[in-house]
Write an enzyme that holds these catalytic residues in place. Structure first.
Site, PDB file in Angstrom:
ATOM      1  N   THR A 242       0.843  -1.194   0.000  1.00  0.00           N
ATOM      2  CA  THR A 242       0.000   0.000   0.000  1.00  0.00           C
ATOM      3  C   THR A 242       0.876   1.240   0.000  1.00  0.00           C
ATOM      4  O   THR A 242       1.967   1.240   0.587  1.00  0.00           O
ATOM      5  CB  THR A 242      -0.946   0.040   1.220  1.00  0.00           C
ATOM      6  OG1 THR A 242      -1.763   1.228   1.153  1.00  0.00           O
ATOM      7  CG2 THR A 242      -0.182   0.044   2.535  1.00  0.00           C
TER       8      THR A 242
ATOM      9  N   ASP B 284      -3.386   3.704  10.523  1.00  0.00           N
ATOM     10  CA  ASP B 284      -3.846   3.748  11.915  1.00  0.00           C
ATOM     11  C   ASP B 284      -5.264   4.291  11.998  1.00  0.00           C
ATOM     12  O   ASP B 284      -6.065   3.855  12.838  1.00  0.00           O
ATOM     13  CB  ASP B 284      -2.911   4.614  12.758  1.00  0.00           C
ATOM     14  CG  ASP B 284      -1.568   3.947  13.037  1.00  0.00           C
ATOM     15  OD1 ASP B 284      -1.445   2.720  12.815  1.00  0.00           O
ATOM     16  OD2 ASP B 284      -0.641   4.660  13.473  1.00  0.00           O
TER      17      ASP B 284
ATOM     18  N   GLU C  43     -13.554  -0.291   0.116  1.00  0.00           N
ATOM     19  CA  GLU C  43     -12.471   0.607  -0.307  1.00  0.00           C
ATOM     20  C   GLU C  43     -12.524   0.711  -1.817  1.00  0.00           C
ATOM     21  O   GLU C  43     -12.574  -0.305  -2.524  1.00  0.00           O
ATOM     22  CB  GLU C  43     -11.098   0.109   0.134  1.00  0.00           C
ATOM     23  CG  GLU C  43      -9.995   1.088  -0.274  1.00  0.00           C
ATOM     24  CD  GLU C  43      -8.606   0.676   0.199  1.00  0.00           C
ATOM     25  OE1 GLU C  43      -7.684   1.497   0.079  1.00  0.00           O
ATOM     26  OE2 GLU C  43      -8.441  -0.462   0.675  1.00  0.00           O
ATOM     27  N   THR C  44     -12.530   1.930  -2.318  1.00  0.00           N
ATOM     28  CA  THR C  44     -12.571   2.165  -3.761  1.00  0.00           C
ATOM     29  C   THR C  44     -11.253   2.802  -4.174  1.00  0.00           C
ATOM     30  O   THR C  44     -10.978   3.954  -3.850  1.00  0.00           O
ATOM     31  CB  THR C  44     -13.745   3.078  -4.127  1.00  0.00           C
ATOM     32  OG1 THR C  44     -13.646   4.293  -3.385  1.00  0.00           O
ATOM     33  CG2 THR C  44     -15.080   2.418  -3.804  1.00  0.00           C
ATOM     34  N   GLY C  45     -10.440   2.020  -4.884  1.00  0.00           N
ATOM     35  CA  GLY C  45      -9.090   2.424  -5.238  1.00  0.00           C
ATOM     36  C   GLY C  45      -8.127   1.747  -4.285  1.00  0.00           C
ATOM     37  O   GLY C  45      -7.753   2.320  -3.256  1.00  0.00           O
TER      38      GLY C  45
ATOM     39  N   ASP D 262     -11.612  -1.676  -7.595  1.00  0.00           N
ATOM     40  CA  ASP D 262     -10.550  -1.018  -8.357  1.00  0.00           C
ATOM     41  C   ASP D 262     -10.761  -1.344  -9.832  1.00  0.00           C
ATOM     42  O   ASP D 262     -11.483  -2.285 -10.179  1.00  0.00           O
ATOM     43  CB  ASP D 262      -9.175  -1.527  -7.905  1.00  0.00           C
ATOM     44  CG  ASP D 262      -8.052  -0.547  -8.217  1.00  0.00           C
ATOM     45  OD1 ASP D 262      -7.608   0.154  -7.290  1.00  0.00           O
ATOM     46  OD2 ASP D 262      -7.626  -0.489  -9.379  1.00  0.00           O
ATOM     47  N   SER D 263     -10.103  -0.574 -10.696  1.00  0.00           N
ATOM     48  CA  SER D 263     -10.095  -0.953 -12.112  1.00  0.00           C
ATOM     49  C   SER D 263      -9.246  -2.198 -12.310  1.00  0.00           C
ATOM     50  O   SER D 263      -9.456  -2.965 -13.238  1.00  0.00           O
ATOM     51  CB  SER D 263      -9.531   0.185 -12.969  1.00  0.00           C
ATOM     52  OG  SER D 263      -8.136   0.329 -12.756  1.00  0.00           O
TER      53      SER D 263
END
Length: 329
Positions: free
Chosen positions: A187, A195, A215-217, A251-252
């Site tokens: 990441t 955190d 989570e998007t992306g 995600d794409s």
């Protein structure tokens, strides 16, 4: 009841737009995604029936699905990697499951604490099992951020529209702030925002806020991996090994779109950044190596303007939404 985390976008070498235009694009993008997802918080819609011929090999046992999958549209897919991908091609699991790790280090702490004068101060007032869970989550954070590799880790300089990136020596303070891209980690989210995800999940679990995590992306999946680790680690000892909450990993899985040339001359060739192009196979393998790929991990593949309208019909509720979409819609 939802909690929204605002991540920091990576730096790029694209020229700055005017503040007004840039703000309009970002706000419009966030609002588009939010309104695609707004039904999730209040309703349980009928399932989309756009099923597809499974191109993956099923290797798992009896299927446990939050809704019928896989689903495929013209430009998106929704599926569970543990069922809909060939898991025999994945690397071996490297990290023990959360409960096993926590139990092991709980025994270690109980032994060490017999030789410690002020156990309460040493363990920050936590029970031994709770402190062992914190140790597990700190370990996962160090892995996904790449900081576990210390001097062997490198700092990759953030830049769009380039096929090759410069690197420099690893700097922990830079990584904590999320101001570089990781070389060996999973990441580009720094410690501070990792955190933040952890602490928000602690609150959601403590207060029993209903709903899943999205989570998007996701890039290589590290932030979602940490979130999954928190959900599994904080399950009560008497409960099942895995958290019942679903993690939607969106995600794409093919990098950034080309850019909108009509808005600014510099907004082009965003898709010419291979370092940001991470396939579903790589991300699923990352979940698997940490022992966190289970039936409640759902992948949503495609640009969000294509995938979110269908996904919003499937999800009953969300407790945390981590949206990183200023470039991906």
């Amino acid at each position: 009841r939802s909690t929204m985390v605002k991540p920091r976008s990576p730096r790029s070498n694209t020229p700055r737009r005017s503040n007004k235009l840039k703000l309009g694009i970002i706000c419009g993008t966030i609002l588009s995604l939010f309104f695609c997802l707004k039904n999730i918080l209040t309703s349980n819609n009928s399932q989309t029936k756009a099923y597809w011929t499974n191109k993956y090999v099923t290797t798992a046992g009896p299927h446990k699905r939050p809704f019928e999958m896989p689903i495929k549209g013209d430009k998106f897919e929704i599926f569970q990697p543990i069922y809909d991908m060939d898991t025999t091609l994945m690397d071996p699991q490297l990290i023990a499951p959360a409960k096993e790790f926590i139990a092991n280090f709980q025994r270690r702490l109980e032994w060490v604490n017999t030789m410690i004068a002020d156990i309460n101060a040493t363990n920050d007032g936590m029970a031994t099992e709770e402190y062992a869970a914190l140790m597990y989550l700190e370990m996962i954070k160090s892995f996904v951020s790449g900081s576990v590799f210390n001097a062997a880790e490198k700092s990759v300089h953030p830049m769009l529209n380039t096929k090759e990136h410069m690197t420099s020596s690893f700097n922990l303070e830079t990584r904590k702030g999320g101001r570089d891209w990781t070389y060996a980690g999973d990441t580009m989210t720094g410690w501070k925002r990792l955190d933040n995800v952890r602490d928000l999940l602690f609150k959601v679990l403590k207060d029993d806020v209903k709903g899943d995590y999205i989570e998007t992306g996701v890039w290589r999946g590290g932030s979602s991996i940490l979130a999954r680790a928190v959900m599994n680690a904080k399950q009560p000892s008497s409960s099942a090994e895995k958290s019942h909450r679903v993690s939607y990993v969106c995600d794409s899985f093919s990098g950034l779109p080309p850019g909108e040339r009509s808005l600014d001359a510099g907004d082009k060739n965003w898709d010419n950044t291979p370092y940001l192009e991470v396939s579903t196979e790589v991300v699923a393998n990352n979940f698997a190596k940490y022992g966190l790929l289970d039936s409640n991990v759902v992948f949503v593949k495609g640009f969000f303007s294509n995938s979110m309208p269908s996904l919003s019909k499937q999800i009953e509720s969300l407790s945390i939404m981590r949206l990183d979409v200023s470039l991906l819609l």
